[in-house]
Design a protein around this motif. Structure first.
Motif, PDB file in Angstrom:
ATOM      1  N   PHE A  39       5.270  14.031  -0.400  1.00 37.60           N
ATOM      2  CA  PHE A  39       4.640  13.060  -1.291  1.00 37.60           C
ATOM      3  C   PHE A  39       4.890  13.455  -2.752  1.00 37.60           C
ATOM      4  N   LEU A  40       5.319  12.491  -3.554  1.00 38.52           N
ATOM      5  CA  LEU A  40       5.741  12.743  -4.924  1.00 38.52           C
ATOM      6  C   LEU A  40       4.755  12.244  -5.969  1.00 38.52           C
ATOM      7  N   LYS A  41       3.647  11.657  -5.544  1.00 41.37           N
ATOM      8  CA  LYS A  41       2.744  11.035  -6.518  1.00 41.37           C
ATOM      9  C   LYS A  41       2.220  12.045  -7.538  1.00 41.37           C
ATOM     10  N   GLY A  42       1.877  13.241  -7.108  1.00 38.54           N
ATOM     11  CA  GLY A  42       1.358  14.233  -8.042  1.00 38.54           C
ATOM     12  C   GLY A  42       2.362  14.565  -9.135  1.00 38.54           C
ATOM     13  N   ALA A  43       3.635  14.694  -8.760  1.00 38.74           N
ATOM     14  CA  ALA A  43       4.678  14.963  -9.754  1.00 38.74           C
ATOM     15  C   ALA A  43       4.879  13.772 -10.664  1.00 38.74           C
ATOM     16  N   LEU A  44       4.820  12.562 -10.114  1.00 40.47           N
ATOM     17  CA  LEU A  44       4.969  11.365 -10.933  1.00 40.47           C
ATOM     18  C   LEU A  44       3.819  11.231 -11.922  1.00 40.47           C
ATOM     19  N   LEU A  70       6.380   7.467 -19.871  1.00 39.89           N
ATOM     20  CA  LEU A  70       7.309   8.591 -19.868  1.00 39.89           C
ATOM     21  C   LEU A  70       8.331   8.446 -20.997  1.00 39.89           C
ATOM     22  N   ARG A  71       8.869   7.271 -21.166  1.00 39.62           N
ATOM     23  CA  ARG A  71       9.840   7.037 -22.242  1.00 39.62           C
ATOM     24  C   ARG A  71       9.201   7.236 -23.609  1.00 39.62           C
ATOM     25  N   GLU A  72       7.969   6.775 -23.732  1.00 36.49           N
ATOM     26  CA  GLU A  72       7.272   6.923 -25.011  1.00 36.49           C
ATOM     27  C   GLU A  72       7.030   8.387 -25.332  1.00 36.49           C
ATOM     28  N   ARG A  73       6.720   9.187 -24.325  1.00 38.12           N
ATOM     29  CA  ARG A  73       6.471  10.609 -24.543  1.00 38.12           C
ATOM     30  C   ARG A  73       7.687  11.304 -25.155  1.00 38.12           C
ATOM     31  N   PHE A  74       8.864  10.889 -24.754  1.00 33.95           N
ATOM     32  CA  PHE A  74      10.084  11.521 -25.246  1.00 33.95           C
ATOM     33  C   PHE A  74      10.739  10.732 -26.380  1.00 33.95           C
ATOM     34  N   GLY A  75       9.997   9.770 -26.930  1.00 35.95           N
ATOM     35  CA  GLY A  75      10.503   9.031 -28.078  1.00 35.95           C
ATOM     36  C   GLY A  75      11.623   8.068 -27.768  1.00 35.95           C
ATOM     37  N   ILE A  76      11.730   7.654 -26.517  1.00 41.13           N
ATOM     38  CA  ILE A  76      12.756   6.694 -26.131  1.00 41.13           C
ATOM     39  C   ILE A  76      12.187   5.293 -26.299  1.00 41.13           C
ATOM     40  N   THR A  77      12.835   4.483 -27.112  1.00 42.02           N
ATOM     41  CA  THR A  77      12.360   3.126 -27.360  1.00 42.02           C
ATOM     42  C   THR A  77      13.443   2.123 -27.007  1.00 42.02           C
ATOM     43  N   ILE A 115       6.546   3.275   1.081  1.00 40.07           N
ATOM     44  CA  ILE A 115       6.180   3.454  -0.334  1.00 40.07           C
ATOM     45  C   ILE A 115       5.126   4.533  -0.527  1.00 40.07           C
ATOM     46  N   ASN A 116       4.517   5.000   0.551  1.00 43.31           N
ATOM     47  CA  ASN A 116       3.406   5.946   0.424  1.00 43.31           C
ATOM     48  C   ASN A 116       3.758   7.245  -0.291  1.00 43.31           C
ATOM     49  N   PRO A 117       4.969   7.803  -0.144  1.00 44.07           N
ATOM     50  CA  PRO A 117       5.285   9.034  -0.878  1.00 44.07           C
ATOM     51  C   PRO A 117       5.154   8.891  -2.392  1.00 44.07           C
ATOM     52  N   TYR A 118       5.217   7.654  -2.899  1.00 42.13           N
ATOM     53  CA  TYR A 118       5.130   7.436  -4.344  1.00 42.13           C
ATOM     54  C   TYR A 118       3.747   6.988  -4.791  1.00 42.13           C
TER      55      TYR A 118
END
Length: 574
Positions: free
Chosen positions: A149-154, A410-417, A173-176
């Motif tokens: 399950f990847l939700k914690g990492a996401l 996530l994009r906003e955190r790294f300044g990607i616009t 879809i449950n792993p996400y």
């Protein structure tokens, strides 16, 4: 031409002239892997001549059982390239060989070294003698299926996942979206492993003359040392390869009453020597049953082979094959071999339709399922007269899912616009910067309900059941073939041989031969295609995605490449 199969024979002047030929001992080395089927194009066929192909292995063993020149069978057991359903079909084939009274020996250096010995040993128990090297182990340790399950990492990446499914068991879809099993997910996965484990325990108990309780006791002590396995009756002998072959050769020679020394020959080489080369379709006379194989994730377009391995089931290719079978007066019936976790809902329905039209044209269609035939893989089978599955085939999964990741934070955190212009309120419906709006969710739910209701309705019509009866066993839930039989989703347990028997019965022709269809020939590729109903017009080349415009999104997210009607997870049982 040098015959490589005879390099190991003792040098003798007799080999330069006529000499008596001893009985054949067929040999199969499963550690080399087994490809599911031969590729369709001539160049790939030439490049893959040295590979062992699954259907050739089955037919070679069956042919050897009937051939008086074949005196025995020896197999070096491994199961890394075989799923549990294919192992069950191979076990049935070995049982048919044994029924002739000919010796069939399975040997292994070890049945699992650090685990993973369940399936190799399960296969070995079908043979008349099971031999293990003195230092080997029997890793009959029970089955396990694990989901990551990847939700914690996401969450740590500020990525959310918005998705919908029909219904609670459609858990791809449950792993996400989850950090562990939901109740429905655990129930379905648990029953799957329980059913498969019960099948293995029952088979081991029957073949080794033990009670099921005793087998379960031995499972609790695994991995089991060689001497322990011998004392417990799990193996017949501890011996090295040279001893296995020497003893089998002596047994075969004794049975042949003083014949010359037996000759070893690989099963696939033996089979190919007895099969005529492909001929152009216009020169291929005689009534037969067409064997149409369809493997891999289901996509619109043509079938193809992935550069990274595996195959894609293209609707154009499979539909053209069915149309050609309908038009060919020599084709009396079709056996449709399916091994697929599903994919595109549209492509699945197109294949189902062509199968149904073939049946309605008076040519029976019998579907036989491989290791996996769920979701879209089950959908394509619904147009046939009958469905055959192995007890451990993973099938069902009648349901649908749609979703996307939301990565704006996530994009906003790294300044990607980014910026955009659009026309239409749903132009960015599957854009990954923002979640679904209320009106978009309304459309998503409409799509999910429509696809699911249509799927269940067609399954109900195909199975002669009511919508509610199919819905009760659908909801996206996966089943083993044994449970699917109890739930009315398949008609009989077995493999290709069972499907062929049913097809022959439906046309009243017991000796009707089976031919791979279409069986390409270089001349077929040189001639012009007559129309879209010419099977040669659908060559396996085009690369298309079952996710359509969501292809790149699905790839980034790690969703199944085969599309929204996909089985959850890889379902590798060890």
């Amino acid at each position: 031409m040098v015959d490589l199969a005879k390099i190991t024979e003792p040098l003798s002047l007799n080999r330069f002239g006529a000499r008596p030929r001893g009985p054949l001992v067929l040999e199969l080395d499963l550690t080399e892997g087994v490809a599911d089927e031969a590729p369709g194009d001539p160049l790939s066929q030439i490049m893959n001549r040295r590979k062992q192909h699954y259907l050739e292995v089955l037919e070679g063993i069956r042919r050897g059982a009937r051939d008086p020149e074949v005196g025995g069978l020896v197999v070096r057991v491994d199961a890394r390239s075989l799923g549990i359903a294919k192992i069950q079909e191979l076990r049935d084939t070995v049982a048919d060989f044994r029924a002739t009274g000919k010796p069939a020996v399975a040997w292994a250096d070890t049945f699992g070294e650090a685990g993973d010995g369940n399936l190799p040993y399960y296969l070995a128990t079908a043979f008349s003698r099971v031999v293990l090297s003195p230092t080997g182990l029997v890793g009959l340790s029970g089955l396990m299926s694990r989901t990551t399950f990847l939700k914690g990492a996401l969450d740590k990446l500020d990525v959310t996942f918005e998705a919908g499914a029909r219904h609670e068991y459609k858990n791809a879809i449950n792993p996400y979206t989850q950090t562990g099993y939901t109740d429905a997910h655990r129930e379905a996965a648990g029953r799957l492993v329980e059913s498969m484990n019960d099948q293995i325990v029952a088979a081991v108990a029957e073949s080794r003359g033990l009670s099921e309780d005793r087998v379960r006791e031995l499972v609790a002590t695994a991995p089991i040392l060689g001497q322990e396995a011998l004392d417990a009756g799990l193996v017949d002998q501890l011996a090295y390869r040279d001893e296995v072959y020497s003893e089998l050769n002596a047994e075969v020679r004794a049975r042949a009453e003083g014949s010359p020394e037996p000759t070893l020959q690989f099963v696939t080489r033996y089979h190919r020597r007895h099969v005529p080369p492909p001929r152009p379709r216009f020169a291929d006379n005689g009534d037969h049953i067409a064997l149409i194989s369809a493997n891999g994730g289901i996509n619109l377009g043509k079938s193809r082979r992935s550069p990274l391995g595996g195959t894609v089931m293209g609707s154009d290719t499979v539909c053209a094959a069915f149309r050609a079978a309908r038009q060919d007066p020599r084709v009396r019936a079709v056996v449709f071999r399916v091994d697929s976790p599903g994919g595109s809902a549209i492509a699945s329905d197109l294949i189902r339709r062509e199968s149904q039209l073939t049946r309605e044209a008076g040519k029976p269609v019998v579907t036989t399922m491989g290791d996996v035939a769920g979701s879209g893989g089950y959908y394509v089978a619904m147009g046939s007269d009958a469905i055959v599955a192995q007890p451990a085939t993973i099938t069902g999964s009648i349901g649908v899912l749609i979703g996307k990741p939301v990565m704006g934070a996530l994009r906003e955190r790294f300044g990607i616009t980014s910026d955009s212009v659009s026309e239409g309120p749903h132009a960015g419906m599957f854009d990954t910067l923002t979640g679904f709006s209320d009106s978009e969710w309304e459309r998503i739910n409409t799509l999910l309900d429509s696809i699911y209701e249509d799927f269940v309705a067609k399954a109900a019509a195909a199975r002669g059941r009511t919508w509610d009866e199919i819905h009760a066993v659908a909801k996206g839930r996966i089943w083993t073939g044994a449970d699917a039989l109890e739930n009315g989703l398949v008609d009989e347990l077995g493999g290709v041989e069972t499907a062929v028997r049913l097809a022959r019965a439906k046309v009243g022709a017991g000796a009707l031969p089976v031919r791979v269809f279409p069986r390409s020939h270089p001349l077929d590729r040189l001639r012009q295609h007559e129309s879209s109903e010419d099977v040669a017009s659908a060559e396996p080349q085009t690369v298309l995605s079952a996710w359509g415009p969501l292809e790149h999104l699905a790839a980034r997210l790690g969703l199944p490449a085969s599309g929204p009607l996909s089985m959850p997870g890889s379902w590798e049982i060890r």
